[in-house]
Design a protein around this motif. Structure first.
Motif, PDB file in Angstrom:
ATOM      1  N   TYR A   2       0.837  -1.201   0.000  1.00  0.00           N
ATOM      2  CA  TYR A   2       0.000   0.000   0.000  1.00  0.00           C
ATOM      3  C   TYR A   2       0.871   1.251   0.000  1.00  0.00           C
ATOM      4  O   TYR A   2       2.006   1.222   0.464  1.00  0.00           O
ATOM      5  CB  TYR A   2      -0.922  -0.014   1.218  1.00  0.00           C
ATOM      6  N   GLU A   9       5.033   0.138   7.029  1.00  0.00           N
ATOM      7  CA  GLU A   9       4.086  -0.965   6.836  1.00  0.00           C
ATOM      8  C   GLU A   9       3.768  -1.637   8.173  1.00  0.00           C
ATOM      9  O   GLU A   9       2.696  -2.208   8.337  1.00  0.00           O
ATOM     10  CB  GLU A   9       4.656  -2.007   5.867  1.00  0.00           C
ATOM     11  N   VAL A  32      -2.696   1.291   8.937  1.00  0.00           N
ATOM     12  CA  VAL A  32      -2.094   0.043   8.480  1.00  0.00           C
ATOM     13  C   VAL A  32      -1.273  -0.525   9.639  1.00  0.00           C
ATOM     14  O   VAL A  32      -0.468   0.183  10.241  1.00  0.00           O
ATOM     15  CB  VAL A  32      -1.174   0.286   7.265  1.00  0.00           C
ATOM     16  N   ARG A  36      -1.330  -4.533   6.743  1.00  0.00           N
ATOM     17  CA  ARG A  36      -2.741  -4.698   6.377  1.00  0.00           C
ATOM     18  C   ARG A  36      -3.564  -3.503   6.840  1.00  0.00           C
ATOM     19  O   ARG A  36      -3.413  -3.052   7.980  1.00  0.00           O
ATOM     20  CB  ARG A  36      -3.315  -5.954   7.031  1.00  0.00           C
ATOM     21  N   PRO A  44      -8.110  -6.131  11.299  1.00  0.00           N
ATOM     22  CA  PRO A  44      -7.795  -6.141   9.866  1.00  0.00           C
ATOM     23  C   PRO A  44      -9.047  -6.178   8.999  1.00  0.00           C
ATOM     24  O   PRO A  44     -10.015  -6.880   9.306  1.00  0.00           O
ATOM     25  CB  PRO A  44      -6.991  -7.426   9.689  1.00  0.00           C
ATOM     26  N   GLU A  46     -11.020  -7.063   5.514  1.00  0.00           N
ATOM     27  CA  GLU A  46     -10.965  -8.102   4.489  1.00  0.00           C
ATOM     28  C   GLU A  46     -11.140  -7.459   3.119  1.00  0.00           C
ATOM     29  O   GLU A  46     -12.131  -6.756   2.883  1.00  0.00           O
ATOM     30  CB  GLU A  46     -12.064  -9.143   4.712  1.00  0.00           C
ATOM     31  N   PRO A  47     -10.204  -7.721   2.188  1.00  0.00           N
ATOM     32  CA  PRO A  47     -10.335  -7.142   0.842  1.00  0.00           C
ATOM     33  C   PRO A  47     -11.452  -7.813   0.055  1.00  0.00           C
ATOM     34  O   PRO A  47     -11.845  -8.947   0.345  1.00  0.00           O
ATOM     35  CB  PRO A  47      -8.974  -7.417   0.205  1.00  0.00           C
ATOM     36  N   GLU A  60      -6.976  -1.057  -3.964  1.00  0.00           N
ATOM     37  CA  GLU A  60      -7.615  -2.312  -3.584  1.00  0.00           C
ATOM     38  C   GLU A  60      -8.926  -1.965  -2.890  1.00  0.00           C
ATOM     39  O   GLU A  60      -8.991  -1.048  -2.079  1.00  0.00           O
ATOM     40  CB  GLU A  60      -6.716  -3.119  -2.651  1.00  0.00           C
TER      41      GLU A  60
END
Length: 72
Positions: A2, A9, A32, A36, A44, A46-47, A60
């Motif tokens: 990302y 990250e 993040v 994630r 977290p 979920e994509p 995304e």
């Protein structure tokens, strides 16, 4: 990965776009943790398993397109 705008990250913020009440996407900072995107409580997200292009920016999708997080 990302597009991190602050931090790393491991723990930071990524550039994103959130859906407004009018149906437009506005720029937002997305937390993040450990690489994630997470919600405000650190859970977290979920994509949706799809990439969306806004102009030339690849994102995304999360939460049925309500949140788009910029990827590099």
């Amino acid at each position: 990965m990302y597009k991190i705008i602050e931090g790393t990250e491991k723990r930071g913020y990524a550039r994103g776009f959130g859906l407004t009440d009018s149906g437009a996407h506005e720029e937002v900072d997305v937390p993040v943790i450990d690489g994630r995107p997470v919600d405000r409580d650190g859970v977290p997200l979920e994509p949706d398993n799809r990439l969306v292009t806004l102009g030339e920016t690849r994102c995304e999708s999360f939460m049925d397109g309500t949140l788009l997080v910029v990827v590099e």
